[in-house]
Design an enzyme around this catalytic site. Structure first.
Site, PDB file in Angstrom:
ATOM      1  N   HIS A 147      18.602 -11.540   4.797  1.00 48.37           N
ATOM      2  CA  HIS A 147      17.512 -11.376   5.764  1.00 48.37           C
ATOM      3  C   HIS A 147      16.277 -12.137   5.306  1.00 48.37           C
ATOM      4  O   HIS A 147      15.755 -11.875   4.214  1.00 48.37           O
ATOM      5  CB  HIS A 147      17.185  -9.886   5.926  1.00 48.37           C
ATOM      6  CG  HIS A 147      16.449  -9.577   7.195  1.00 48.37           C
ATOM      7  ND1 HIS A 147      16.969  -9.816   8.447  1.00 48.37           N
ATOM      8  CD2 HIS A 147      15.214  -9.031   7.398  1.00 48.37           C
ATOM      9  CE1 HIS A 147      16.117  -9.414   9.368  1.00 48.37           C
ATOM     10  NE2 HIS A 147      15.030  -8.951   8.757  1.00 48.37           N
ATOM     11  N   TYR A 159      11.666   5.868  -3.928  1.00 46.53           N
ATOM     12  CA  TYR A 159      11.843   7.303  -4.091  1.00 46.53           C
ATOM     13  C   TYR A 159      13.066   7.852  -3.351  1.00 46.53           C
ATOM     14  O   TYR A 159      13.437   9.002  -3.555  1.00 46.53           O
ATOM     15  CB  TYR A 159      10.608   8.059  -3.588  1.00 46.53           C
ATOM     16  CG  TYR A 159       9.350   7.736  -4.346  1.00 46.53           C
ATOM     17  CD1 TYR A 159       9.284   7.891  -5.729  1.00 46.53           C
ATOM     18  CD2 TYR A 159       8.217   7.262  -3.688  1.00 46.53           C
ATOM     19  CE1 TYR A 159       8.133   7.587  -6.434  1.00 46.53           C
ATOM     20  CE2 TYR A 159       7.055   6.950  -4.377  1.00 46.53           C
ATOM     21  CZ  TYR A 159       7.026   7.115  -5.745  1.00 46.53           C
ATOM     22  OH  TYR A 159       5.872   6.816  -6.448  1.00 46.53           O
ATOM     23  N   ARG A 201      15.831 -10.894  15.960  1.00 45.65           N
ATOM     24  CA  ARG A 201      15.069  -9.725  15.531  1.00 45.65           C
ATOM     25  C   ARG A 201      15.144  -8.554  16.498  1.00 45.65           C
ATOM     26  O   ARG A 201      15.472  -7.446  16.096  1.00 45.65           O
ATOM     27  CB  ARG A 201      13.593 -10.117  15.327  1.00 45.65           C
ATOM     28  CG  ARG A 201      13.388 -11.075  14.173  1.00 45.65           C
ATOM     29  CD  ARG A 201      11.961 -11.604  14.125  1.00 45.65           C
ATOM     30  NE  ARG A 201      10.980 -10.541  13.937  1.00 45.65           N
ATOM     31  CZ  ARG A 201       9.668 -10.746  13.916  1.00 45.65           C
ATOM     32  NH1 ARG A 201       9.197 -11.966  14.072  1.00 45.65           N
ATOM     33  NH2 ARG A 201       8.834  -9.752  13.732  1.00 45.65           N
TER      34      ARG A 201
END
Length: 847
Positions: free
Chosen positions: A88, A131, A42
């Site tokens: 992932h 968006y 990570r």
């Protein structure tokens, strides 16, 4: 009523087993497993491609979706879903946050994602993934290039259903170019971005000189190159970081001092430190101003836009040193930030802290291995293709026999076996021949195959030479890096400063407020106001001005006040502190750096500035003359208001000149439009109050008016300048006849007399368009301020002028060198718009 539940008893053969464990050992094991997961999966980037696992998976997933730069954008949510579903194991928000960071040009020096939509700013977060749209940037293609050529190892994904690359091929040192930031368990990384061209230059130098020193590499990479530009102050910490992997440096905003308005200066900020947004600076400045910890700030505006970029305008109060205010902003606000370098990355699965040379060496070794594997893959592919081409050429040479053999076989397996036995072909060659299309049996096809064979053999030899020669392999790596730098390199944005970065004109010890030092306030003929930076006499040596002429000069202090006399008989109070300061120059200063008078005074229609004079308790007496021939010496007392009348004018009259007349031995001089000059001593005019209307100064002829009034020191050399012309001509269109005469040629007369003739008109001339009397050396200028040379004074007092094509608009005497000496009058071109005034003024005071 609640229902009661009971736990069923265990079965009869149930045997309870309790396993005893060491709590301390269990916690250590759990912590180590968690730490391992955070560090390797990570938080820390790989030193080879400079990517964290989530970033690597985003690029690989986008590449698998075909989201290349030459194709349209897709919803970011689609990319997030692809990565989360296949590669992932964490949530969609973590993936989207990483994708957004890879698309922000203010975060990465070379963004890897081409975002479309609101991907946030330094102060605001991005829009939701549904968006926004995204695709790979051109730089991302360099990261995934040749991924299908066995250049890197692939490993299973989190559920063993897919395969993903353990590292990307990375055609450039991404870790140094884009930097990295992450917090793991017990360790963290924080690496600044660098310039692509500089980093590749250092990598190529390391390839050519493996034993080079750090100083040699720093000639290519002198320091970080931040996406938002700015300045880096002090380079010692950078060298420490490049040597040991740990260090720090200060980032500073790029700011300059500008004139925001003619009356006020300001600090314009165009670049901020790395990852510092304008809102953060604005909020901090407001808090400091409200807490009275930061002084001198009048206003702060954010004028940033997409077209011009960042622009923060900080207005500085009058009386404060802008450079000192800027130093305070650097000290107290995020306009200067400290960046701590901690070069921690994974090398062979282990976290390491590395300097610049180690980082470059890890990348060069990795890229060399990638290129070697790619060459080996391409050579194997070429050999396989050459093997098939050889078999196909054999078949084409005996195509009739091949066709007969195939037609005589019972099935494909028999045909394959017979082809292998008869023509000594391999199984792959035999299968390829069986799949051969009839259109390949032409003569032209054979030529193509032979040409392809030659090219394949040549390619194999070249690849074999590279694989067998380490120097050729490294040369290929270096050449490819150079091509990347040429195609994607950009100029450096961040300025590197060796020292502390203090301003050249101010330092931390500079006074914040401007001292009340002596200075001169100047008014030019084109209406520019300015003040000097010292009390040295201005233009006292008679040197020519570079531009414009000074028609008014007042000795005062930086925080002092002065008055402007207008043609309407008004005195306007002005502050020297509001004026721009002229830079020091050798010789005569230029007022082109001054501010227009309109920025300080609102003049009525037809009202014009005459000159500037001292005001206040110790100010000298000022003399004024009007177009009607009225003269007045007014007392220096000034009311509290910003403007007041210093003379009561009759209708149609106006002030044509003014000057300091604090000594009785000074001369007051009138020059009329019909070429009459009168000089009389100042003692003949007693000082009066502001409301008085003055007294008769000169007796005017019929239709004449006073064209000039000034104060002259008879103990100094002086001149009289007159220029005649026609009253019917447009003002400023004809040069007329110019005459320069010594002032001593004109005798003194009594006040309220007609004076003596000072200019004889030639044919076609009937008025003076310009008149001036004052101490020499005088200077002249055109209407646009361009300096004009005056001839030497040698004419007779009543002689005619010399025709000239030069149109003179203003003449002025040099400013006085001492505060108590006479002021200077100024001649101006006749505007031709003033009505005729009756010259019959009674000998005495006017009401």
């Amino acid at each position: 009523m609640a229902r009661r539940t009971t736990t069923p008893p265990p079965p009869e053969d149930f045997e309870e087993k309790i396993v005893g464990i060491d709590v301390e050992e269990e916690m250590q094991n759990a912590f180590l497993e968690y730490s391992y997961s955070v560090i390797y999966s990570r938080a820390l980037p790989d030193a080879r491609d400079g990517l964290k696992p989530v970033q690597r998976r985003i690029l690989y997933g986008a590449n698998e979706l075909g989201l290349r730069p030459d194709r349209g954008h897709v919803k970011s949510q689609r990319v997030v879903g692809e990565v989360m579903g296949k590669y992932h194991p964490h949530g969609d928000q973590a993936i989207y946050d990483a994708l957004v960071r890879m698309a922000q040009p203010f975060t990465l020096r070379l963004p890897l994602i081409d975002g479309h939509g609101n991907f946030g700013s330094l102060d605001d977060g991005p829009a939701a993934a549904r968006y926004t749209e995204a695709r790979m940037a051109s730089s991302a293609l360099l990261m995934v290039g040749s991924l299908d050529e066995d250049t890197v190892d692939f490993v299973p994904n989190y559920d063993d259903t897919q395969y993903q690359p353990s590292v990307l091929p990375a055609a450039y040192p991404n870790l140094l170019v884009n930097g990295a930031a992450g917090i793991a368990v017990g360790m963290a990384t924080n690496m600044p971005p660098h310039n692509l061209v500089e980093v590749i230059g250092a990598a190529r130098h390391l390839i050519a000189n493996p034993t080079c020193s750090l100083d040699e590499l720093m000639k290519f990479v002198p320091g970080p190159d931040l996406p938002c530009g700015g300045k880096i102050v002090g380079l010692e910490g950078i060298r420490d970081a490049y040597l040991t992997g740990r260090g720090s440096f200060r980032t500073r905003a790029t700011a300059r001092i500008e004139s925001i308005t003619p009356r006020r200066k300001g600090i314009v900020v165009t670049e901020l430190p790395y990852l510092v947004g304008p809102e953060k600076v604005i909020d901090k400045v407001k808090d400091l101003v409200q807490g009275k910890k930061l002084q001198g700030i009048a206003d702060l505006k954010d004028l940033s836009d997409r077209q011009h970029g960042l622009r923060l305008v900080i207005e500085v109060k009058n009386g404060f040193n802008p450079d000192a205010v800027l130093e305070q902003l650097y000290k107290l606000t995020p306009m200067e930030e400290n960046f701590g370098i901690n070069n921690v990355a994974l090398v062979d699965g282990q976290p390491r802290t590395m300097g610049l040379k180690d980082l470059l060496k890890v990348y060069v070794d990795f890229r060399t291995d990638v290129v070697r594997r790619r060459c080996d893959h391409r050579m194997r592919k070429a050999q396989e293709r050459l093997h098939l081409v050889d078999g196909l050429l054999v078949a084409i040479l005996d195509i009739d026999e091949v066709i007969q053999l195939i037609r005589g076989s019972d099935d494909a397996g028999t045909a394959r076996t017979r082809l292998m036995d008869v023509f000594e072909l391999s199984e792959a060659q035999a299968n390829y021949i069986l799949e051969l299309q009839l259109r390949r049996l032409t003569k032209f096809s054979r030529i193509e195959l032979e040409k392809e064979k030659e090219e394949l053999e040549r390619t194999i030899e070249e690849l074999r030479a590279i694989l067998e020669n380490e120097k050729l392999l490294l040369k290929l790596v270096s050449t490819e890096l150079a091509d990347v730098a040429k195609a994607h390199g950009t100029p450096r944005r961040t300025v590197l400063l060796e020292g502390s970065g203090a301003s050249a004109t101010a330092s931390a010890s500079s006074p914040l407020e401007i001292a009340d030092d002596p200075c001169w306030v100047l008014l030019s003929s084109t209406g520019l106001l300015a003040r000097t930076g010292s009390a040295e006499p201005v233009l006292a040596d008679g040197s020519r001005s570079k531009h414009d002429v000074v028609i008014g000069a007042v000795p005062t202090t930086a925080r002092g006040e002065f008055g402007l006399v207008t043609s309407a008989g008004r005195m306007v109070r002005l502050s020297a502190l509001d004026l721009p300061t002229l830079p020091p120059t050798n010789g005569a200063p230029s007022l082109s750096g001054g501010a227009p008078l309109a920025a300080y005074v609102d003049l009525a229609k037809g009202e014009e500035p005459v000159t500037i004079v001292p005001i206040g308790g110790d100010a000298p007496v000022v003399a004024l003359g009007t177009a009607a021939g009225v003269v007045k010496r007014v007392t220096p007392d000034a009311p509290r208001g910003n403007d007041w009348d210093v003379i009561s004018l009759k209708d149609g009259d106006r002030v044509v000149g003014a000057g300091v007349a604090d000594r009785d031995d000074l001369d007051l001089v009138f020059v009329t439009s019909d070429a009459q000059l009168l000089r009389f001593p100042a003692r003949s005019v007693r000082p009066q109050g502001r409301s008085a209307g003055g007294m008769a100064g000169i007796k005017l002829g019929a239709g004449a008016r006073a064209a000039f009034f000034g104060v002259v020191d008879p103990s100094r050399d002086g001149i009289v300048v007159t220029s005649s012309g026609s009253s019917g001509a447009l003002p400023g269109t004809e040069g007329g006849s110019l005459k320069v005469t010594p002032y001593a040629e004109y005798p003194a007369k009594g006040r309220a007399t007609g004076g003596v003739r000072c200019h004889r008109f030639l044919k076609g001339e009937d008025t003076l368009v310009l008149a001036f009397a004052g101490n020499s050396p005088a200077r002249a200028a055109a209407a646009n301020g361009v300096a004009i040379e005056l001839p030497a004074a040698d004419g007779r007092r009543d002689g005619s002028g010399v025709p000239t094509t030069t149109v003179i608009a203003h003449v002025a005497a040099p400013p006085a060198t001492e505060p108590t000496s006479a002021g200077s009058g100024a001649g101006s071109q006749d505007p031709g718009s003033s009505p005729a005034v009756d010259g019959s003024v009674p000998d005495g005071e006017q009401a």
